[in-house]
Scaffold this active site. Sequence first.
Site, PDB file in Angstrom:
ATOM      1  N   LYS A 112      69.765  96.513 -17.561  1.00  0.00           N
ATOM      2  CA  LYS A 112      68.832  96.594 -18.691  1.00  0.00           C
ATOM      3  C   LYS A 112      69.382  97.459 -19.811  1.00  0.00           C
ATOM      4  O   LYS A 112      69.189  97.158 -20.989  1.00  0.00           O
ATOM      5  CB  LYS A 112      67.474  97.145 -18.234  1.00  0.00           C
ATOM      6  CG  LYS A 112      66.697  96.155 -17.383  1.00  0.00           C
ATOM      7  CD  LYS A 112      65.252  96.577 -17.227  1.00  0.00           C
ATOM      8  CE  LYS A 112      64.506  95.632 -16.292  1.00  0.00           C
ATOM      9  NZ  LYS A 112      63.180  96.140 -15.932  1.00  0.00           N
ATOM     10  N   LYS A 195      68.264  84.707 -11.171  1.00  0.00           N
ATOM     11  CA  LYS A 195      66.862  84.761 -10.746  1.00  0.00           C
ATOM     12  C   LYS A 195      65.942  84.397 -11.916  1.00  0.00           C
ATOM     13  O   LYS A 195      66.261  84.670 -13.079  1.00  0.00           O
ATOM     14  CB  LYS A 195      66.517  86.145 -10.180  1.00  0.00           C
ATOM     15  CG  LYS A 195      66.405  87.228 -11.208  1.00  0.00           C
ATOM     16  CD  LYS A 195      65.773  88.501 -10.659  1.00  0.00           C
ATOM     17  CE  LYS A 195      65.744  89.524 -11.800  1.00  0.00           C
ATOM     18  NZ  LYS A 195      65.259  90.820 -11.463  1.00  0.00           N
ATOM     19  N   LYS A 198      61.259  87.231 -16.330  1.00  0.00           N
ATOM     20  CA  LYS A 198      60.554  87.182 -17.618  1.00  0.00           C
ATOM     21  C   LYS A 198      61.430  87.678 -18.753  1.00  0.00           C
ATOM     22  O   LYS A 198      61.280  87.249 -19.878  1.00  0.00           O
ATOM     23  CB  LYS A 198      59.234  87.960 -17.556  1.00  0.00           C
ATOM     24  CG  LYS A 198      59.355  89.400 -17.143  1.00  0.00           C
ATOM     25  CD  LYS A 198      58.024  89.940 -16.616  1.00  0.00           C
ATOM     26  CE  LYS A 198      58.273  91.111 -15.685  1.00  0.00           C
ATOM     27  NZ  LYS A 198      57.217  91.304 -14.714  1.00  0.00           N
TER      28      LYS A 198
HETATM   29  P1  TYM Z   1      58.267  93.110 -11.417  1.00  0.00           P
HETATM   30  O1  TYM Z   1      57.027  93.345 -12.209  1.00  0.00           O
HETATM   31  O2  TYM Z   1      59.530  92.825 -12.154  1.00  0.00           O
HETATM   32  O3  TYM Z   1      58.070  91.929 -10.395  1.00  0.00           O
HETATM   33  C1  TYM Z   1      56.976  91.880  -9.485  1.00  0.00           C
HETATM   34  C2  TYM Z   1      57.456  91.355  -8.151  1.00  0.00           C
HETATM   35  O4  TYM Z   1      58.010  90.049  -8.294  1.00  0.00           O
HETATM   36  C3  TYM Z   1      59.267  90.001  -7.630  1.00  0.00           C
HETATM   37  N1  TYM Z   1      60.129  89.021  -8.325  1.00  0.00           N
HETATM   38  C4  TYM Z   1      60.802  88.032  -7.727  1.00  0.00           C
HETATM   39  N2  TYM Z   1      60.885  87.659  -6.434  1.00  0.00           N
HETATM   40  C5  TYM Z   1      61.636  86.568  -6.141  1.00  0.00           C
HETATM   41  N3  TYM Z   1      62.301  85.846  -7.082  1.00  0.00           N
HETATM   42  C6  TYM Z   1      62.242  86.179  -8.384  1.00  0.00           C
HETATM   43  N4  TYM Z   1      62.885  85.453  -9.296  1.00  0.00           N
HETATM   44  C7  TYM Z   1      61.468  87.327  -8.755  1.00  0.00           C
HETATM   45  N5  TYM Z   1      61.197  87.922  -9.936  1.00  0.00           N
HETATM   46  C8  TYM Z   1      60.371  88.963  -9.656  1.00  0.00           C
HETATM   47  C9  TYM Z   1      59.797  91.415  -7.734  1.00  0.00           C
HETATM   48  O5  TYM Z   1      60.798  91.667  -6.763  1.00  0.00           O
HETATM   49  C10 TYM Z   1      58.550  92.229  -7.534  1.00  0.00           C
HETATM   50  O6  TYM Z   1      58.286  92.413  -6.161  1.00  0.00           O
HETATM   51  N6  TYM Z   1      59.766  97.718 -10.229  1.00  0.00           N
HETATM   52  C11 TYM Z   1      58.781  96.683  -9.893  1.00  0.00           C
HETATM   53  C12 TYM Z   1      57.345  97.127 -10.070  1.00  0.00           C
HETATM   54  C13 TYM Z   1      56.995  98.356  -9.297  1.00  0.00           C
HETATM   55  C14 TYM Z   1      56.879  98.449  -7.873  1.00  0.00           C
HETATM   56  C15 TYM Z   1      56.490  99.803  -7.618  1.00  0.00           C
HETATM   57  C16 TYM Z   1      57.025  97.549  -6.828  1.00  0.00           C
HETATM   58  C17 TYM Z   1      56.703  99.576  -9.806  1.00  0.00           C
HETATM   59  N7  TYM Z   1      56.429 100.450  -8.803  1.00  0.00           N
HETATM   60  C18 TYM Z   1      56.303 100.245  -6.313  1.00  0.00           C
HETATM   61  C19 TYM Z   1      56.834  98.004  -5.524  1.00  0.00           C
HETATM   62  C20 TYM Z   1      56.466  99.342  -5.276  1.00  0.00           C
HETATM   63  C21 TYM Z   1      59.009  95.506 -10.829  1.00  0.00           C
HETATM   64  O7  TYM Z   1      59.510  95.656 -11.896  1.00  0.00           O
HETATM   65  O8  TYM Z   1      58.493  94.340 -10.414  1.00  0.00           O
END
Ligand code: TYM
Length: 332
Positions: A112, A195, A198
């Site tokens: 990023k 992957k 967004k």
């Molecule tokens: P975020 O908001 O980017 O995504 C939410 C969840 O979706 C999963 N994900 C995917 N899984 C499979 N294939 C894909 N193409 C794909 N794109 C997204 C992500 O792995 C995630 O589980 N850092 C985290 C948010 C967060 C969090 C936490 C998660 C903040 N604090 C504590 C767990 C525990 C994030 O940016 O997810």
Amino acid sequence: RPRVLSGIQPTADSFHFGNYLGALRQWVDLQQDHQPFFFIADLHAITVEQDPKVLRERTLRAAAQLLAMGIDPARSAIFVQSQVPEHAQLGWILNCLTGFGEARRMTQFKDKSAKQGEGAASVGLFTYPILQAADILLYRPHFVPVGEDQRQHLELTRDLAQRFNSRYKKTFRLPEPYILKATAKIGDLQVPTAKMSKSASSPNGIIELLDDPKVSAKKIRSAVTDSGTEIRYDVEEKPGISNLLTIYSALSGEPVPVLEEQYAGKGYGALKGDLADLVVTFVTPFRDKTLELLDDQAYLTAVLQKGAETAGGVAEATLRDVYQRVGFVAPA
Ligand code: TYM
């Protein structure tokens, strides 16, 4: 009952199929026999610039989507991260336990910040995974259901838990990632080796749950495949077809080998057409339900408030232990 915790960022108008199949579906399932904490990570969202009005709208849209897909506020604490101040408070303490070099190795930060130019990236983006560790450790969960891209952040979380426990006193549980292999990394429809994301995917590479279902069907039908004709799961040779089979299998419950057999001798068009129908059948009621929930903002904010109260009780107790162990003087 074992505890589970996970979060999602409110950084788009809609969740996409990567979020849903990689993580959110497991959230819904795990509610049955776990004690769940699920939150919308607005503190994480502002590590990159957000329009305040849009952020607030997206946070409520996120809540509506979670409820529409089956997160049940009677079973799960569903809340907004910024409403539980202990996340930021524990985040600070963990910042002080993390090595600069250790934080620098986080690949999501590297990706990023490379995009923005490292000098332009916020310090918040740098400490993002440490706040994530705080999110998790506060609730002492057994499992954290996420997609593959979060694995490294969970390893850091475990390292920090271990470090705190050995430096002070056993305080945190070492959480296990809960990552389902089959759907851990849903691919972009146009660049199936990348992957679905967004921030990185082109509009045609990503299926949004709240898109017009006709648009989603069209995106499936124009997904990139290969110049062959055989419908076979082979990530190396056929990443596009394999990704479609993964999505098909996850939505229909049919194992991939059964689908391979079912489509033997048929063309890619047949597979895409049927998958497009399946996607439409799934997203249509989901979208209706979400839009209905969005009409009742008083209900949504009340659900979130109740969730924050439940979560806050747990978070407060953990933070009290932490403050005491670190050596802070308790208020009289
Ligand atoms: P975020 O908001 O980017 O995504 C939410 C969840 O979706 C999963 N994900 C995917 N899984 C499979 N294939 C894909 N193409 C794909 N794109 C997204 C992500 O792995 C995630 O589980 N850092 C985290 C948010 C967060 C969090 C936490 C998660 C903040 N604090 C504590 C767990 C525990 C994030 O940016 O997810």
